[in-house]
Design a protein around this motif. Structure first.
Motif, short mmCIF file in Angstrom:
data_model
loop_
_atom_site.label_atom_id
_atom_site.label_comp_id
_atom_site.label_asym_id
_atom_site.label_seq_id
_atom_site.Cartn_x
_atom_site.Cartn_y
_atom_site.Cartn_z
N CYS A 31 0.79 -1.23 0.00
CA CYS A 31 0.00 0.00 0.00
C CYS A 31 0.83 1.28 0.00
CB CYS A 31 -0.96 0.00 1.18
SG CYS A 31 -2.19 -1.31 1.06
N GLY A 32 1.95 1.30 0.69
CA GLY A 32 2.74 2.52 0.79
C GLY A 32 3.30 3.04 -0.52
N CYS A 33 3.47 2.14 -1.48
CA CYS A 33 4.07 2.55 -2.76
C CYS A 33 3.25 2.11 -3.97
CB CYS A 33 5.50 2.03 -2.87
SG CYS A 33 5.69 0.26 -2.62
N SER A 156 6.36 6.14 -10.56
CA SER A 156 5.84 4.79 -10.78
C SER A 156 5.95 3.99 -9.48
CB SER A 156 6.63 4.09 -11.88
OG SER A 156 7.96 3.85 -11.46
N PRO A 157 5.10 2.98 -9.32
CA PRO A 157 5.22 2.12 -8.13
C PRO A 157 6.59 1.47 -8.00
CG PRO A 157 3.10 1.77 -9.16
CD PRO A 157 3.89 2.65 -10.09
N ILE A 158 7.20 1.08 -9.11
CA ILE A 158 8.50 0.41 -9.02
C ILE A 158 9.58 1.38 -8.53
CG2 ILE A 158 9.31 0.69 -11.41
CD1 ILE A 158 10.15 -2.33 -11.23
N ALA A 159 9.48 2.65 -8.91
CA ALA A 159 10.46 3.64 -8.44
C ALA A 159 10.35 3.82 -6.92
CB ALA A 159 10.24 4.97 -9.16
N LYS A 162 11.61 0.70 -4.92
CA LYS A 162 13.08 0.66 -4.77
C LYS A 162 13.55 1.44 -3.55
CE LYS A 162 14.21 -0.11 -9.62
NZ LYS A 162 14.82 0.45 -10.83
N LEU A 163 12.76 2.41 -3.13
CA LEU A 163 13.09 3.20 -1.96
C LEU A 163 12.54 2.61 -0.67
CD1 LEU A 163 12.29 6.75 -3.40
CD2 LEU A 163 14.55 5.71 -3.13
N HIS A 167 15.77 -4.59 -0.80
CA HIS A 167 16.29 -4.88 -2.15
C HIS A 167 16.30 -6.37 -2.43
CE1 HIS A 167 20.34 -6.32 -1.03
NE2 HIS A 167 20.23 -5.49 -0.02
N GLU A 168 16.45 -7.20 -1.39
CA GLU A 168 16.44 -8.65 -1.59
C GLU A 168 15.10 -9.11 -2.16
OE1 GLU A 168 18.74 -7.97 2.37
OE2 GLU A 168 16.89 -7.20 1.46
N LEU A 169 14.03 -8.48 -1.68
CA LEU A 169 12.69 -8.83 -2.15
C LEU A 169 12.49 -8.39 -3.60
CD1 LEU A 169 9.93 -10.06 -1.39
CD2 LEU A 169 9.22 -7.77 -0.69
N LEU A 170 12.91 -7.18 -3.91
CA LEU A 170 12.78 -6.71 -5.29
C LEU A 170 13.61 -7.55 -6.25
CD1 LEU A 170 12.71 -2.87 -4.71
CD2 LEU A 170 10.80 -4.36 -5.31
N ASP A 171 14.80 -7.96 -5.82
CA ASP A 171 15.61 -8.86 -6.65
C ASP A 171 14.89 -10.17 -6.87
OD1 ASP A 171 17.58 -6.91 -6.72
OD2 ASP A 171 18.87 -7.90 -5.24
#
Length: 192
Positions: A31-33, A156-159, A162-163, A167-171
């Motif tokens: 929800c936050g992003c 964008s949600p992906i941008a 990333k913040l 990062h392990e989850l995004l990878d």
């Protein structure tokens, strides 16, 4: 939620294919992003949902998992009816807390429901997921998450993910950021 208003909430749901199709999408909406991830499940069974939780925790570790998913809000679908199996992970450590919407109150997880509209632009109702692979779903989610949102100040949600997300989850999600002029939000994206 009133007492702990800064808690990160992830809304979880499933998206069904056409009548008679077996495969479904399991979605997680941060929800936050406004970032959403989807997993292709072989069927709408609790064991497949647990397998996704276990594979994520195994890949990124219990602490990053707990950081990304402190609280998950979902409906009372049969695939989510074993909260102990979802909340308790490796070495019997608590990895998340599951909460349920009231019966017939999907409006209590509105962000997830609203973001499913993006999925339906690419896979309209009546679409079967049976012929898709997880790579197809990742491609779709890359395009959806790369779409700038007015509600995010044009980001964008992906941008934002990333913040905000480990990062392990995004990878692990293995999504690609798509440039704005290459985003496709129509069925043409997944045509075989």
């Amino acid at each position: 939620m009133k007492e702990y208003s800064d808690t990160r909430i992830t809304e979880m749901d499933t998206v069904l294919g056409c009548e008679g199709s077996r495969k479904v999408l399991l979605t997680f909406h941060f929800c936050g992003c406004s970032f959403m991830m989807a997993y292709l499940l072989d069927s709408k069974e609790a064991r497949h949902v647990k397998a996704v939780f276990d594979s994520m925790e195994h890949a990124i570790g219990t602490v990053p998992f707990s950081s990304a998913f402190p609280l998950i809000l979902t409906d009372r679908g049969g695939e989510f009816q074993n909260p102990d199996a979802l909340e308790c992970g490796q070495e019997n450590l608590i990895r998340t807390s599951i909460y349920y919407c009231d019966p017939m109150c999907s409006w209590q997880k509105p962000h997830c429901e609203k973001n499913h509209e993006y999925i339906r632009k690419i896979c309209p109702k009546g679409t079967s997921f049976d012929d898709y692979t997880q790579n197809d779903i990742n491609r779709m989610m890359s395009h959806i998450n790369s779409t700038p949102r007015q509600s995010l100040g044009g980001l964008s949600p992906i941008a934002l993910a990333k913040l905000m997300l480990p990062h392990e989850l995004l990878d692990f999600f293995a999504l690609a950021e798509i440039s704005a002029d290459e985003i496709i939000l129509t069925p043409d994206l997944l045509k075989k």
